[in-house]
Design an enzyme around this catalytic site. Structure first.
Site, PDB file in Angstrom:
ATOM      1  N   HIS A 181      51.734  60.384 -41.368  1.00 11.17           N
ATOM      2  CA  HIS A 181      51.617  59.299 -40.395  1.00 11.17           C
ATOM      3  C   HIS A 181      51.044  58.036 -41.024  1.00 11.17           C
ATOM      4  O   HIS A 181      51.549  56.925 -40.810  1.00 11.17           O
ATOM      5  CB  HIS A 181      50.752  59.747 -39.218  1.00 11.17           C
ATOM      6  CG  HIS A 181      50.729  58.756 -38.093  1.00 11.17           C
ATOM      7  ND1 HIS A 181      49.624  57.980 -37.820  1.00 11.17           N
ATOM      8  CD2 HIS A 181      51.664  58.404 -37.181  1.00 11.17           C
ATOM      9  CE1 HIS A 181      49.886  57.190 -36.772  1.00 11.17           C
ATOM     10  NE2 HIS A 181      51.106  57.434 -36.379  1.00 11.17           N
TER      11      HIS A 181
ATOM     12  N   SER B 288      52.412  53.537 -31.394  1.00  9.50           N
ATOM     13  CA  SER B 288      51.744  53.634 -32.686  1.00  9.50           C
ATOM     14  C   SER B 288      52.670  53.176 -33.802  1.00  9.50           C
ATOM     15  O   SER B 288      52.231  52.980 -34.933  1.00  9.50           O
ATOM     16  CB  SER B 288      51.294  55.076 -32.942  1.00  9.50           C
ATOM     17  OG  SER B 288      52.394  55.953 -33.014  1.00  9.50           O
TER      18      SER B 288
ATOM     19  N   ASP C 164      44.030  55.530 -40.955  1.00  8.44           N
ATOM     20  CA  ASP C 164      44.921  56.627 -40.590  1.00  8.44           C
ATOM     21  C   ASP C 164      44.644  57.849 -41.457  1.00  8.44           C
ATOM     22  O   ASP C 164      43.484  58.156 -41.740  1.00  8.44           O
ATOM     23  CB  ASP C 164      46.376  56.180 -40.691  1.00  8.44           C
ATOM     24  CG  ASP C 164      47.234  56.746 -39.567  1.00  8.44           C
ATOM     25  OD1 ASP C 164      47.521  57.944 -39.618  1.00  8.44           O
ATOM     26  OD2 ASP C 164      47.588  55.990 -38.646  1.00  8.44           O
TER      27      ASP C 164
END
Length: 1056
Positions: A253, A418, A222
């Site tokens: 994130h 996600s 990520d």
């Protein structure tokens, strides 16, 4: 004194009879949540958009093995030595994997030499040459004025467009009800109450047993993670694969995903003691490259990663370097967990790599166990048009309003698949730490445990929920009594079980129908490679009429990695042409794998699995009720750029949902079934079906060309009574050039390979009856037969027989608007034509210029009523009066104002076509392929009774859940209070306290002790006041009288 004693006895009585605190707090949490909303602040929704583009002059050269940098350079030099390529270089890659052998290189070739690329591919050590791709991920905060959302609840949604430079927009975004699945008000309530997802799934039970993820390596691909984040205690390694000189997360994130997996405090993760390996593969500008992922994947293999979470995806299952590397990862025992996509509620929207057999694909649900509206649905579209898609997602779990770590600490709540993906990745990490013999853990065995233990959601089909909701504790029991074996997904075929087995259960089978294809996945927990011994065996149950059906099976000859397919085709035997009833049997499959720890050469371990089959048979319906859907001539992305059918949908450029009756034409299929029609799918050329069995052939949005033999066969069939309905779309070469896309990053033009439909090919097909579509492009609202209609980027009818019926409307010239930005209304645009062929007993033809009104993708107003009317005409020879006497009826056109469309010069349709092949000059038709031939299995009948409940009967072999007992912990799950406006979301947890113990023991006992303390203090004062009243007054005038006559206030329960 007596009064004080009474108070103490009352206090003890109240404490003993008091209800559990957790239940009261949970009730208070729900009823008082409205006070937590902040109506005067800005409500934000976080949207994530993905797009990719090819990088100019850069190519990924994949080798057939791992070689040193010197050897790779030598291979490329020798391959290009005799070519015309002079200006080329190997692009250096400065990352942690550069010191190790690799299986690819990034080469920059300045000249546009196709011959040079072919020369590279001809080298014996080079596997494939593909363009380098640049990936963009964009985070956008937008106002959500139409919804009232807590300010501390950031909703996360993901959009992904793969391999083409135009952006994709999820259908669920931008709508005010994208979270809703029917119970809108309750979903608003639950969004206001972020949940501790680990405790909700009972991870604390395993924590109290001493399992916390220790010894398991989990990788997060990520945006990175800060070095001293307070939520993590075992970050083993942080690596940067980007061109930025930082390891930190600049966006949040990656921190959130890592927190869901392994946070040790506040918003707790599943496996706080696991080894976290952070792979920073996105820059702060949200840019990545395919080569970055490939290098990072290689490094993950080198570091022997156990679990890998990938919260990205896209529709491009033909991105070969990426797909190949995922296979290699899982072959090296890396359990990959990936998000299934956020393109729901449309079917056929699965993302890659979650749609691969060896990957655990995760869908999303809310905390009421409703399928999240944003969660993508199956089936997979790899297998179209000849076959049928596989069941995906594998499982679903919480993905709406989940709490995770903030970028600097504290918590935030996000939504999307996600988010659901790291929930499963964290659960998998925790589960892996509970197994003593880690050799048993592999991608297949873990998936077997998850899907065998999943809790099925009622009223939801398998293409929405997969095998059901994640059940952590049951998966723990299965894993800890697991023995290596093979299993099937789905584990049985029951065409009578609705709604779970939709669409199979929506239509019974009958003699003469197209075979029903069920694509079953074989999971091989015995080894990374395997095979099917001999052939699968079909064993019908004679007491259950199993001999009334015939079965053909095709399968993977090599099961790698860890999986393969078993395609089961079912049809009705001739003896049951007039029979109605239930038929049952099973397919027996023996899977073998090399024995890993056996010294004996050639030793194998085997596993036998049964696939129960149960179908409902009816007598063959009349011809007029049977409709054949032409799937063979539908093309979709990938691999080519097939543009959208509605040009207004600029944010959704690709036609990628399969154009199947069970994907983006699902609503149309359901409507036809409700009207009593039986719909079958033709996955082969027109020359491969018996037209005498069907009333109507339905062609919708066809992009493929036609074999000359197909054109001849269709004319003969229609002369003999078959009818044809065509729903077309736009095709205009000027507009196609206009909607091509110039990518600023690659400085390349992308040209559509066809329009919304392939009108030149359709005109070749229907020209024998004097019919043709034009290259006009129209849109607009109108009314037809008292129905409101919308024409979305459709074409007009250019030519039609004079004895036919034509309906015209006033529409806007959208082609002119696209080309010159001018708005012009055009009267009498012929859009619908109906024609009875002159031959005796001949069929009927109906043409309509737009398919968007029956397509789920961008439908604004459906025209199912029109389809009903057309089928009444074509199948039953009943002309609807609303059409034959329409005030919009006009004389059929003979010469169109628009020229007939010609194929776009230089198009590359032949690269993706099943009909065309490359040729010097124009592409030419290939030789007509042979029709598919199924080899029906020889039955081995069984004179025994079939199991009554196929679902409960089909469990993993050798699994005894009673052998793995769970401790009898308190059943009341810990409650999590909602955050107040402006609150950080942080609960400071003392170091050294286990997350589960804090929430279940400390988190619930603190309010109890606080209440007890308050009551004791109050009782003490009451006793003291009572004592002072009972004593005689002394003559001390300056002493004030105690204020004891006021009624004491009732105690308040402290908020939590």
């Amino acid at each position: 004194m007596r009064l004080g004693s009474a108070w103490l006895w009352m206090l003890l009585f109240l404490l003993c009879s008091r209800k559990p605190v957790g239940l009261e707090l949970g009730h208070a949490t729900i009823t008082n949540h409205q006070g937590l909303l902040c109506p005067n602040c800005t409500h934000l929704t976080l949207k994530v958009e993905f797009s990719t583009a090819m990088v100019e002059h850069e190519y990924i050269v994949a080798f057939k093995g791992y070689f040193t940098a010197k050897a790779r350079s030598k291979f490329i030099s020798s391959a290009l030595k005799n070519s015309d390529v002079v200006d080329w270089k190997i692009i250096p890659r400065d990352n942690p994997a550069s010191d190790y052998p690799s299986d690819f290189e990034v080469v920059q070739i300045k000249e546009a030499h196709r011959d040079g690329l072919l020369t590279l591919q001809d080298h014996p050590h080079i596997k494939r040459v593909t363009p380098q791709r640049k990936v963009f991920r964009t985070l956008k905060f937008t106002n959500s004025a139409d919804e009232v959302v807590p300010c501390n609840d950031t909703r996360w949604t993901q959009k992904w467009q793969s391999s083409r430079p135009l952006r994709r927009t999820s259908l669920s975004l931008g709508s005010g009800f994208w979270h809703a699945t029917g119970r809108h008000s309750s979903r608003r309530l639950l969004r206001a109450i972020p949940r501790q997802v680990a405790q909700t799934l009972q991870a604390d039970v395993l924590w109290q047993m001493g399992y916390t993820g220790a010894g398991v390596k989990v990788a997060v691909f990520d945006t990175g993670l800060g070095e001293k984040h307070p939520h993590f205690k075992n970050v083993k390694e942080r690596t940067n694969w980007t061109n930025e000189k930082t390891l930190d997360d600049g966006l949040g994130h990656g921190t959130f995903v890592a927190g869901v997996i392994a946070s040790m405090r506040e918003c707790q993760g599943f496996a706080p003691d696991s080894e976290l390996h952070i792979f920073r593969v996105f820059t702060n500008n949200q840019v990545s490259y395919t080569s970055w992922f490939l290098d990072a994947f290689n490094y993950a293999i080198l570091k022997k990663i156990d679990v890998l979470n990938l919260s990205i995806g896209g529709p491009d299952f033909m991105d070969h370097p990426f797909v190949d590397k995922v296979w290699e990862l899982t072959a090296n025992k890396v359990i990959m967990v990936s998000a299934i996509g956020n393109d729901g509620p449309l079917y056929g929207t699965l993302n890659n790599p979650a749609d691969q057999m060896d990957v655990i694909g995760v869908g999303g649900i809310d905390f009421e166990d409703n399928i999240a509206r944003f969660s993508s649905r199956g089936m997979t579209t790899w297998e179209l048009p000849g076959g049928y898609g596989r069941v995906k997602p594998d499982i679903v779990t919480y993905g709406s309003g989940v709490r995770g770590s903030g970028i600097k600490g504290g918590c935030r709540s996000l939504s999307g698949t996600s988010v659901a993906s790291p929930v499963v990745a964290g659960a998998v990490t925790l589960l892996a730490s509970t197994v003593q013999n880690r050799e048993l853990i592999n991608p297949a065995s873990m998936k077997q445990a998850l899907i065998a233990s999943a809790r099925r959601l009622p009223g939801v089909n398998m293409f929405e929920q997969g095998h059901g909701k994640l059940d952590l504790l049951k998966a723990y029991q299965i894993l800890n009594s697991y023995r290596p074996q093979a299993s099937l997904s789905p584990s049985y075929i029951d065409l009578t079980e609705c709604p779970y087995m939709w669409p199979y259960c929506s239509q019974p089978i009958y003699y003469g129908g197209m075979p029903t294809i069920v694509n079953v996945t074989i999971l091989n927990g015995m080894g990374v490679t395997g095979r099917i011994v001999d052939k699968p065996i079909w064993q019908p149950y004679l007491p259950q009429n199993g001999d009334s059906i015939e079965v053909a099976v095709s399968y993977s000859h090599v099961l790698w990695p860890w999986s393969g397919y078993l395609a089961v085709s079912i049809t009705v035997a001739k003896k049951a042409a007039l029979w109605e009833g239930i038929a049952q049997g099973h397919v027996m499959v023996v899977v073998a794998s090399p024995a890993e720890n056996d010294s004996e050469t050639g030793a194998e371990q085997t596993s036998t699995v049964k696939l129960p089959v149960k179908v409902k048979i009816i007598p063959t319906p009349p011809r007029s009720k049977r409709v054949l859907w032409d799937q063979y001539h539908n093309l979709r992305y990938p691999p080519g750029y097939f543009p959208r059918d509605n040009l207004r949908m600029k944010n959704d450029p690709l036609d990628w949902n399969g154009d199947h009756i069970h994907t983006n034409f699902r609503d149309m299929y359901q409507h036809l079934r409700s009207m009593g029609y039986f719909v079958e799918v033709l996955g082969a050329p027109i020359t491969c079906f018996d037209a005498s069995q069907y009333g109507t052939l339905l062609m919708v949005d066809s992009e493929e060309e036609y074999f000359p033999e197909e054109i001849i066969k269709l004319r003969r069939d229609i002369d003999n009574g078959l009818s044809l309905i065509v729903f077309s779309d736009w095709y205009n070469t000027s507009v196609m050039r206009k909607v091509k896309f110039y990518d600023e990053n690659t400085r390349q033009w992308w040209m559509p390979d066809t329009g919304g439909a392939n009108i030149p090919a359709l005109n070749d097909l229907i020209s024998v009856w004097g019919m043709a579509f034009s290259d006009g492009l129209y849109e607009g609202d109108f009314s037809m037969a008292n129905h409101d209609m919308y024409y979305a980027s459709g074409c007009s009818i250019a030519k039609f027989p004079q004895d036919g019926i034509v309906i015209a409307q006033t529409l806007k010239d959208q082609g002119l608007e696209v080309l010159k930005q001018e708005t012009t209304m055009v009267d009498n645009v012929p859009i619908l034509g109906l024609y009875q062929t002159p031959s005796e007993g001949g069929g009927r033809i109906a043409l309509y210029g737009d398919s968007n009104c029956i397509d789920d993708s961008h439908r604004q107003k459906d025209c199912f009523w029109l389809l009903d009317s057309l089928l009444q005409y074509t199948s039953h020879s009943v002309m609807p009066p609303s059409l034959s006497h329409s005030e919009n009826r006009q004389r059929p056109p003979t010469v169109s104002e628009h020229p007939l469309p010609e194929r776009l010069e230089g198009n590359h349709l032949y690269r993706y076509s099943k009909v065309l092949e490359a040729h010097l000059g124009d592409p030419k038709p290939r030789p007509l392929p042979a029709c598919p031939h199924l080899s029906w299995a020889k039955p081995q009948p069984l004179n025994e009774t079939a199991p009554s409940n196929l679902w409960k009967h089909q469990k993993l072999l050798s699994i005894d859940l009673d052998k793995v007992a769970l401790p009898n912990f308190r059943q009341n799950r810990p409650q999590v209070r909602p955050l107040s406006p402006g609150e950080s979301g942080a609960w400071d947890i003392p170091g050294g306290i286990m997350p589960g113990r804090y929430n279940q023991d400390v988190g619930q006992t603190i309010p109890v002790f606080a209440f007890l303390g308050a009551m004791v203090v109050l009782a003490f004062f009451v006793v003291q006041i009572t004592k002072s009243k009972s004593k005689p007054k002394r003559r001390k005038p300056r002493v004030k009288r105690p204020q004891c006559l006021q009624q004491p206030l009732p105690p308040k329960t402290p908020s939590v």
